[in-house]
Design a protein around this motif. Sequence first.
Motif: not given
Length: 386
Positions: A345-373
């Motif tokens: 995740i970048y705020q401007g040119k600064k990277k503020i998040v660089d990590d792996s997560f078990g669950k990620v909720t998208g901007f639309d509120g749905s859960a991202l699916e690792r297999e589809k990604l």
Amino acid sequence: MRIKRVLKNNITYLHLVEEGYSPEKKKGENKIIKVLGVEEQELARPLNDMTEEFAVVWAEDRTLGNAVPFSERVIGKFPEEDSGSGVILPCDIVPCGKFRNGAERWWCRTHQVHWGVKADLQQAVQGDEGIRCSNSTQPMHYTKNPLVINPDDYAGGIGIWAALPTAINTTDEPDINGVLIHVHVRPQFQGKKSIDSNFPSVVIKSCESSPLFGNALINIQRVVIAPPSALAYLEALINNLPLGTLYCNRCQHPHLDLGDFARNPHKKHFCGNCGVDSNWSKTPIVSSPLNELANKLTKNPNFVESDRTLDLRDYQDCQIKVWSSTPAVLWTSQLPQEMGIHVHIYQGKKKIVDDSFGKVTGFDGSALEREKLLMTMLDKAKKTAV
């Protein structure tokens, strides 16, 4: 026309001959059309403007040079850039039996094609560059001065992945083109990474504590992890295909399956090193030297799911890059591999998040699916590969 071997003073000379019939002698005879050279030497004479480079070279869909090269130095016609595509290599032609009509058959180890049909013989007569196979002018990928890793130098472990394009990218930075090789190395256990970057290819060097694989007839000093072999191995892993490393019964070279052969386990394997097509595995497998390399050097084969969670709705004004995690091509850490969804995740040119997560909720509120990604990433890699 055919090639005839003539043994003289323990040296085998190669003559291009034409078979005919002599009415006077009332028998067949061979007319020498051209002397091609000595069998023990390389049949194809060097191309013009060739240099010798510390480099690795690989083809997109041919196997030799993609995993176990004979030398760390390569003779070829290289472009000026440090890496890319366009290197032209000389043929390396070896005998590999006979055609059905009894004519000698040869195999070009460099360009992965047979030699000896009528068109090949005609070229040898008319040309002044010696024997050239039909693929001799095809360009290959290359890297000069590749990253060389000795596992003994990194007690904290080595992680090597097939780097794929992002599944989601809202930044202005373009995705990688095709597949690269991503490398993490840690000199100390749980210490900081001294390398965390993408490379065109990587060489794993034999080390004292755990020499690279091989058998009594072949001693392997280096293994190249290049995009085609890394991608084929990754797809076999994620699809749970039976993997193995088959050695040729004639030349003992480890066999590498690529393309459709890497997606469909099979028993009969064609050796890219000597051209023999009678290698059989006991059961259908996908053969890759990377499998034996991983078996040799892996200390912890286990995986753990990340317990971290992330809600992208908390970063509405930021830019993101998202990947599905993939199993490593090579993992030598004592810790298990972590699986999940990797996010920048970048705020401007600064990277503020660089990590792996078990669950990620998208901007639309749905859960991202690792297999589809992951499927999106693989599709992008194959569409953009050069």
